[in-house]
Design an enzyme around this catalytic site. Structure first.
Site, mmCIF file in Angstrom:
data_model
loop_
_atom_site.group_PDB
_atom_site.id
_atom_site.type_symbol
_atom_site.label_atom_id
_atom_site.label_comp_id
_atom_site.label_asym_id
_atom_site.label_seq_id
_atom_site.Cartn_x
_atom_site.Cartn_y
_atom_site.Cartn_z
ATOM 1 N N PRO A 6 0.832 -1.214 0.000
ATOM 2 C CA PRO A 6 0.000 0.000 0.000
ATOM 3 C C PRO A 6 0.859 1.253 0.000
ATOM 4 O O PRO A 6 1.835 1.360 0.752
ATOM 5 C CB PRO A 6 -0.785 -0.139 1.307
ATOM 6 C CG PRO A 6 -0.909 -1.597 1.508
ATOM 7 C CD PRO A 6 0.389 -2.185 1.004
ATOM 8 N N CYS A 7 0.479 2.201 -0.855
ATOM 9 C CA CYS A 7 1.380 3.313 -1.143
ATOM 10 C C CYS A 7 0.895 4.653 -0.623
ATOM 11 O O CYS A 7 1.477 5.676 -0.941
ATOM 12 C CB CYS A 7 1.609 3.413 -2.649
ATOM 13 S SG CYS A 7 0.092 3.694 -3.585
ATOM 14 N N GLN A 8 -0.185 4.674 0.197
ATOM 15 C CA GLN A 8 -0.699 5.967 0.644
ATOM 16 C C GLN A 8 0.382 6.806 1.314
ATOM 17 O O GLN A 8 0.432 8.018 1.162
ATOM 18 C CB GLN A 8 -1.864 5.774 1.620
ATOM 19 C CG GLN A 8 -3.072 5.077 1.023
ATOM 20 C CD GLN A 8 -3.065 3.590 1.330
ATOM 21 O OE1 GLN A 8 -2.025 2.946 1.275
ATOM 22 N NE2 GLN A 8 -4.218 3.047 1.640
ATOM 23 N N PHE A 61 3.441 7.026 0.690
ATOM 24 C CA PHE A 61 4.466 7.555 -0.213
ATOM 25 C C PHE A 61 3.917 8.563 -1.203
ATOM 26 O O PHE A 61 4.664 9.215 -1.919
ATOM 27 C CB PHE A 61 5.106 6.412 -1.015
ATOM 28 C CG PHE A 61 5.755 5.358 -0.163
ATOM 29 C CD1 PHE A 61 6.636 5.699 0.846
ATOM 30 C CD2 PHE A 61 5.479 4.019 -0.371
ATOM 31 C CE1 PHE A 61 7.236 4.720 1.628
ATOM 32 C CE2 PHE A 61 6.080 3.033 0.398
ATOM 33 C CZ PHE A 61 6.959 3.394 1.404
#
Length: 355
Positions: free
Chosen positions: A74-76, A78
Site C-alpha cells: 500500500p502506497c498511501q 508515499f
C-alpha cells in the site's frame, strides 16, 4: 513462468502478468471487497484472503519454471498527495519489509516491485534505497526507474516506480515503443453511455460504437458491460461543476459557491478538476475524493470510465460497494503497463531458456 502476487488488490498486476502468459498461481490480499473482485476475475489463482503479516510462506506447487514474485505494498504513505503521513513513522510505509520477507521465503528467480513515484522523495529516498539494498544483499541484480503508463499506450499520465530483480540474469526496464501514441480520454471513454450524477444501474448497453482501436479492444464482443456507477454528489457540489471548463479546477468556481476558507486549505490543483477530452487523463487515483469531473457531463467519473482510463477490459468486474470499487480501480497498476514490464521479464528469461 510462475507468478505470485502480493498485496494483490483487485488484480491489476495479475491481469498484466496473465496477459503476458505468466501462470499466476497464488495471490495474497486482505481487503474483503478486493478479494471478491480478484476471485471473480482470476478464478484459477489460489487467493490467500489474509493479512500478509500472518502468512509464513507461500507454496507455488511444482516449480516447473522460474518464479516471479511481484506486488506493490500500500502506497498511501508515499503519495505526493498525502503530505500528512509521508514519513517514516507511518506504519504502512514499512509494509515493504513484508514483501522482502516473502522474497526470502519463496526465493523467486525474479522479483517485480511497484509503487508510486513519490517513494523516491519520501525521507529523501530512504525507503527505495533500503529496499534495493536488501534485494541486492540477497543476490538479486536490479533495474529500477519510473515508468509512465501513457508511454505504453494507456490513456492516462500515471507514473509508477518499478524495481525488477533477478537471480539468473541482468534485468532491464521496458523501453517505451516509439510507435505507440497514448489514446486521448475521449478515445478511451467516448463510447460509454451518458450517465447522471448518482447513477446506480450497473449493467448497461454502450452509448455508441468504439471511437478507437483502444476502446474496441477493451470492449471485445460485449453488448453490455458493468460498472456504470457514479457517486451521488450534493446539489451544491454539482452546481459548482457547471463553472469549471475542461482543464480547470476549484479555482474556477465563483467565490460564493466555494467551501469556507478553512476547508479550502486542503485543496490542491487536482480538486474539482474537469478532465480534458482530447488528451490523456491525469492520474486516476482517489477520483471520488478528488472529485474529478467528466469532461462533458456535470458529474464524477463512473467506475467503468475510470477502469477504461486504467486499461482494464470491460469484461473485468469490480465487486463491493461503489466506494470499494472506486478504491480498487484507483489503486491499481494499469494492466497495460504491468504487461509491458512482464513481457520484458519473460523476454530476458526466455533468452536463458527459461532457467
Amino acid at each position: 513462468m510462475i507468478g505470485v502476487d502480493l498485496f494483490a488488490g483487485g488484480g491489476g498486476l495479475t491481469l498484466g502478468a496473465s496477459l503476458s502468459g505468466i501462470d499466476v498461481r497464488v495471490a495474497v490480499e486482505s481487503h474483503a471487497a478486493a478479494c471478491l473482485t480478484y476471485q471473480a476475475n482470476h478464478p484459477n489463482t489460489v487467493l490467500l484472503s489474509k493479512d500478509i503479516t500472518t502468512v509464513d510462506t507461500i507454496d507455488v506447487g511444482r516449480r516447473d519454471g522460474p518464479v516471479v514474485l511481484f506486488g506493490g505494498p500500500p502506497c498511501q504513505g508515499f503519495s505526493t498527495s498525502n503530505q500528512r503521513t509521508r514519513h517514516a513513522e507511518n506504519p504502512k510505509n514499512w509494509l515493504f519489509r513484508e514483501f522482502l520477507r516473502m522474497v526470502k521465503s519463496v526465493k523467486p528467480e525474479w522479483v517485480v516491485f511497484e509503487n508510486v513515484a513519490g517513494i523516491l522523495q519520501t525521507d529523501r529516498g530512504r525507503f527505495a534505497a533500503s529496499f534495493r539494498d536488501e534485494l541486492a544483499g540477497m543476490g538479486y541484480k536490479l533495474a529500477s526507474g519510473v515508468l509512465n503508463a501513457a508511454d505504453f499506450g494507456c490513456p492516462q499520465r500515471r507514473s509508477r516506480y518499478i524495481v525488477i530483480g533477478s537471480l539468473i540474469a541482468t534485468p532491464d526496464l521496458p523501453i517505451p515503443p516509439k510507435s505507440v501514441l497514448a489514446p486521448t480520454l475521449w478515445d478511451a471513454i467516448g463510447d460509454l453511455p451518458e450517465l447522471k450524477n448518482g447513477a446506480t444501474e450497473d449493467l448497461l448497453r454502450y452509448g455508441s460504437e468504439p471511437r478507437s482501436a483502444y476502446a474496441r479492444a477493451l470492449r471485445s464482443d460485449l453488448e453490455l458491460c458493468s460498472g456504470h456507477l457514479v457517486s451521488r454528489n450534493a446539489d451544491s457540489i454539482v452546481a459548482r461543476y457547471a463553472h469549471i471548463p475542461q482543464g480547470g479546477n476549484w479555482q474556477n468556481i465563483p467565490g460564493m459557491l466555494r467551501d469556507p476558507v478553512n476547508d479550502r486549505r486542503r485543496y490542491h490543483s487536482g480538486i474539482y478538476r474537469r478532465l480534458i477530452q482530447d488528451a490523456p487523463s491525469v492520474v486516476i487515483g482517489n477520483f471520488r475524493k478528488s472529485m474529478l469531473i467528466h469532461p462533458t457531463q456535470d458529474r464524477g467519473l463512473s467506475v467503468r470510465e475510470a477502469a477504461r482510463l486504467q486499461s482494464f477490459p470491460d469484461r473485468y468486474r469490480f465487486c463491493g460497494s461503489i466506494g470499494f470499487q472506486q478504491q480498487q480501480v484507483g489503486n491499481a497498476v494499469p494492466p497495460i503497463l504491468a504487461k509491458a514490464v512482464f513481457d520484458n521479464v519473460l523476454a530476458v528469461s526466455n533468452q536463458l531458456g527459461g532457467h
